[in-house]
Design a protein around this motif. Structure first.
Motif, PDB file in Angstrom:
ATOM      1  N   ILE A 151       0.938  -1.186   0.077  1.00  0.00           N
ATOM      2  CA  ILE A 151      -0.309   0.231  -0.018  1.00  0.00           C
ATOM      3  C   ILE A 151       0.819   1.303  -0.081  1.00  0.00           C
ATOM      4  CG2 ILE A 151      -1.908   1.364   1.081  1.00  0.00           C
ATOM      5  CD1 ILE A 151      -2.512  -1.565   2.566  1.00  0.00           C
ATOM      6  N   ALA A 152       0.746   2.010  -1.075  1.00  0.00           N
ATOM      7  CA  ALA A 152       1.695   3.217  -1.365  1.00  0.00           C
ATOM      8  C   ALA A 152       0.878   4.452  -0.942  1.00  0.00           C
ATOM      9  CB  ALA A 152       2.271   3.120  -2.383  1.00  0.00           C
ATOM     10  N   VAL A 153       1.214   4.913   0.144  1.00  0.00           N
ATOM     11  CA  VAL A 153       0.254   6.336   0.601  1.00  0.00           C
ATOM     12  C   VAL A 153       1.224   7.769   0.079  1.00  0.00           C
ATOM     13  CG1 VAL A 153      -0.671   7.799   2.441  1.00  0.00           C
ATOM     14  CG2 VAL A 153      -0.822   5.097   2.617  1.00  0.00           C
ATOM     15  N   SER A 154       0.631   8.560  -0.273  1.00  0.00           N
ATOM     16  CA  SER A 154       1.201   9.736  -0.461  1.00  0.00           C
ATOM     17  C   SER A 154       0.301  10.856  -0.530  1.00  0.00           C
ATOM     18  CB  SER A 154       1.961   9.817  -2.121  1.00  0.00           C
ATOM     19  OG  SER A 154       1.267   9.487  -3.076  1.00  0.00           O
ATOM     20  N   ARG A 155       0.609  12.229  -0.695  1.00  0.00           N
ATOM     21  CA  ARG A 155      -0.412  13.153  -0.890  1.00  0.00           C
ATOM     22  C   ARG A 155      -1.201  13.217  -2.133  1.00  0.00           C
ATOM     23  NH1 ARG A 155       0.439  17.180   3.275  1.00  0.00           N
ATOM     24  NH2 ARG A 155       2.302  17.250   4.148  1.00  0.00           N
ATOM     25  N   GLU A 162      -3.608  15.485   3.384  1.00  0.00           N
ATOM     26  CA  GLU A 162      -2.976  16.012   4.370  1.00  0.00           C
ATOM     27  C   GLU A 162      -2.396  15.133   5.494  1.00  0.00           C
ATOM     28  OE1 GLU A 162      -3.347  20.031   7.429  1.00  0.00           O
ATOM     29  OE2 GLU A 162      -4.752  19.280   6.138  1.00  0.00           O
ATOM     30  N   HIS A 163      -1.489  15.057   5.970  1.00  0.00           N
ATOM     31  CA  HIS A 163      -0.744  13.940   6.982  1.00  0.00           C
ATOM     32  C   HIS A 163      -1.190  14.473   8.216  1.00  0.00           C
ATOM     33  CE1 HIS A 163       1.686  10.781   4.499  1.00  0.00           C
ATOM     34  NE2 HIS A 163       0.743  11.499   3.713  1.00  0.00           N
ATOM     35  N   ASN A 164      -2.525  14.344   8.726  1.00  0.00           N
ATOM     36  CA  ASN A 164      -2.812  14.898  10.224  1.00  0.00           C
ATOM     37  C   ASN A 164      -3.139  13.648  10.976  1.00  0.00           C
ATOM     38  OD1 ASN A 164      -5.422  14.836   9.389  1.00  0.00           O
ATOM     39  ND2 ASN A 164      -5.336  16.883   8.690  1.00  0.00           N
ATOM     40  N   GLU A 165      -3.572  14.073  12.366  1.00  0.00           N
ATOM     41  CA  GLU A 165      -4.017  12.954  13.257  1.00  0.00           C
ATOM     42  C   GLU A 165      -5.285  12.323  12.665  1.00  0.00           C
ATOM     43  OE1 GLU A 165      -4.072  11.681  17.622  1.00  0.00           O
ATOM     44  OE2 GLU A 165      -3.577  13.516  17.297  1.00  0.00           O
ATOM     45  N   THR A 166      -6.151  13.261  12.221  1.00  0.00           N
ATOM     46  CA  THR A 166      -7.524  12.860  11.949  1.00  0.00           C
ATOM     47  C   THR A 166      -7.599  11.797  10.852  1.00  0.00           C
ATOM     48  OG1 THR A 166      -8.477  14.844  12.507  1.00  0.00           O
ATOM     49  CG2 THR A 166      -9.902  13.567  10.937  1.00  0.00           C
ATOM     50  N   ASN A 167      -6.782  12.097   9.704  1.00  0.00           N
ATOM     51  CA  ASN A 167      -6.607  11.270   8.290  1.00  0.00           C
ATOM     52  C   ASN A 167      -5.920  10.051   8.856  1.00  0.00           C
ATOM     53  OD1 ASN A 167      -7.971  13.355   6.940  1.00  0.00           O
ATOM     54  ND2 ASN A 167      -6.206  14.316   6.148  1.00  0.00           N
ATOM     55  N   ILE A 168      -4.727  10.117   9.564  1.00  0.00           N
ATOM     56  CA  ILE A 168      -4.088   8.975   9.916  1.00  0.00           C
ATOM     57  C   ILE A 168      -4.944   8.118  10.781  1.00  0.00           C
ATOM     58  CG2 ILE A 168      -2.194   8.125  11.334  1.00  0.00           C
ATOM     59  CD1 ILE A 168      -0.708  10.547  10.363  1.00  0.00           C
ATOM     60  N   PHE A 190       9.696  20.062  13.438  1.00  0.00           N
ATOM     61  CA  PHE A 190       9.210  18.864  14.265  1.00  0.00           C
ATOM     62  C   PHE A 190       7.897  18.435  13.731  1.00  0.00           C
ATOM     63  CE2 PHE A 190      12.486  20.729  16.898  1.00  0.00           C
ATOM     64  CZ  PHE A 190      12.681  19.671  17.634  1.00  0.00           C
ATOM     65  N   ALA A 191       7.082  19.252  12.948  1.00  0.00           N
ATOM     66  CA  ALA A 191       5.862  18.866  12.726  1.00  0.00           C
ATOM     67  C   ALA A 191       5.923  17.646  11.537  1.00  0.00           C
ATOM     68  CB  ALA A 191       4.946  19.904  11.845  1.00  0.00           C
ATOM     69  N   PRO A 199       5.695  10.930  11.996  1.00  0.00           N
ATOM     70  CA  PRO A 199       5.826   9.849  12.218  1.00  0.00           C
ATOM     71  C   PRO A 199       5.271   9.042  13.436  1.00  0.00           C
ATOM     72  CG  PRO A 199       7.743  10.774  11.435  1.00  0.00           C
ATOM     73  CD  PRO A 199       6.826  11.889  11.661  1.00  0.00           C
ATOM     74  N   ALA A 200       5.302   9.996  14.540  1.00  0.00           N
ATOM     75  CA  ALA A 200       4.804   9.529  15.843  1.00  0.00           C
ATOM     76  C   ALA A 200       3.391   9.143  15.832  1.00  0.00           C
ATOM     77  CB  ALA A 200       5.130  10.686  16.951  1.00  0.00           C
ATOM     78  N   LEU A 201       2.570  10.197  15.068  1.00  0.00           N
ATOM     79  CA  LEU A 201       1.038   9.726  15.047  1.00  0.00           C
ATOM     80  C   LEU A 201       0.921   8.581  14.055  1.00  0.00           C
ATOM     81  CD1 LEU A 201      -0.033  13.392  14.065  1.00  0.00           C
ATOM     82  CD2 LEU A 201      -0.306  11.970  16.380  1.00  0.00           C
ATOM     83  N   TRP A 202       1.632   8.189  13.208  1.00  0.00           N
ATOM     84  CA  TRP A 202       1.397   7.008  12.618  1.00  0.00           C
ATOM     85  C   TRP A 202       1.938   5.918  13.500  1.00  0.00           C
ATOM     86  CZ3 TRP A 202      -0.768   5.565   8.348  1.00  0.00           C
ATOM     87  CH2 TRP A 202      -0.958   6.620   7.255  1.00  0.00           C
TER      88      TRP A 202
END
Length: 241
Positions: A30-34, A53-59, A108-109, A115-118
């Protein structure tokens, strides 16, 4: 049984090559990108997914979807990172006066928080029999191996990533059992991220994305899984924390 592999940041130079390397191994990838971009070199065992957008909701939503489908992952490689972004005003600092709040926040974002959220959500879909999570880090994120200074935001955000991964590995081992987490320094790779910094790199130390993907795949597969967390470089050598 076919391994299931997730590559995050699959549209970048390194990400594309890593997708192909795992797919060539026979993995379902599975290849995830914007953009949800695909590549003609990828086989039909690759599924491209867009995450604008790689944010917590989407992850969280993405991992929930995997869970609802009964998908468990054997391998994850997180390739997201930023070193310089002119639009955001982000570039490596040469002295203390070059630091600013906006750039540090961006470093840091992207390099630490995403990565931490993932890691936070992926723990719920990793295969309990055999699972590996690799985060692309950097040697300059080593606190003990820092003799030159500078690059405050990048160094600090990668050091934070290393600590997040090392800390998460303890909980992963408890919750997923046969899990191993890896911080991986790929060296200087011929991609857009390193372009502004290649002039002082010897030709033999400027790697192609394909070489980088092959080295990552090879060395990670040989690591001692009794050790729950590793920090290694492109040659398989240990990098000090």
């Amino acid at each position: 049984m076919t391994n299931k592999t997730l590559i995050i940041g699959a549209s970048g130079g390194i990400g594309r090559a890593i997708v192909k390397r795992y797919a060539d191994n026979g993995d379902e990838v599975i290849a995830v990108s914007r953009s949800g971009a695909t590549d003609d070199s990828w086989p039909n065992t690759v599924t491209a997914k867009a995450m604008t957008e790689h944010n917590e909701t989407n992850i969280a939503a993405f991992v929930d979807e995997l869970k609802s489908q009964g998908t468990t992952l054997n391998n994850v490689v997180i390739t997201t990172g930023v070193l310089q972004n002119d639009e955001l005003g982000v570039k490596p600092e040469k002295r203390l006066e070059d630091m600013n709040e906006s750039a540090l926040t961006s470093y840091f974002a992207v390099n630490s928080i995403i990565p931490a959220l993932w890691l936070k959500y992926l723990v719920n879909v990793m295969d309990k029999n055999h699972s590996t999570v690799v985060c692309l880090s950097a040697r300059v994120g080593s606190i003990s191996d820092n003799g030159f200074g500078g690059w405050y935001g990048y160094r600090a955000s990668k050091a934070a990533l290393n600590m997040l991964v090392k800390t998460a590995s303890i909980e992963y081992k408890r919750r997923v059992k046969n899990a191993m987490l890896v911080c991986y320094h790929p060296g200087t790779v011929d991609t857009g991220l390193s372009k502004p910094f290649q002039k002082n790199v010897a030709a033999k130390k400027l790697f192609t994305p394909e070489f980088t993907a092959d080295q990552l795949f090879t060395h990670v597969s040989k690591l001692d899984r009794d050790q729950i967390c590793h920090f290694i470089d492109w040659d398989g050598e240990v990098v000090t924390w």
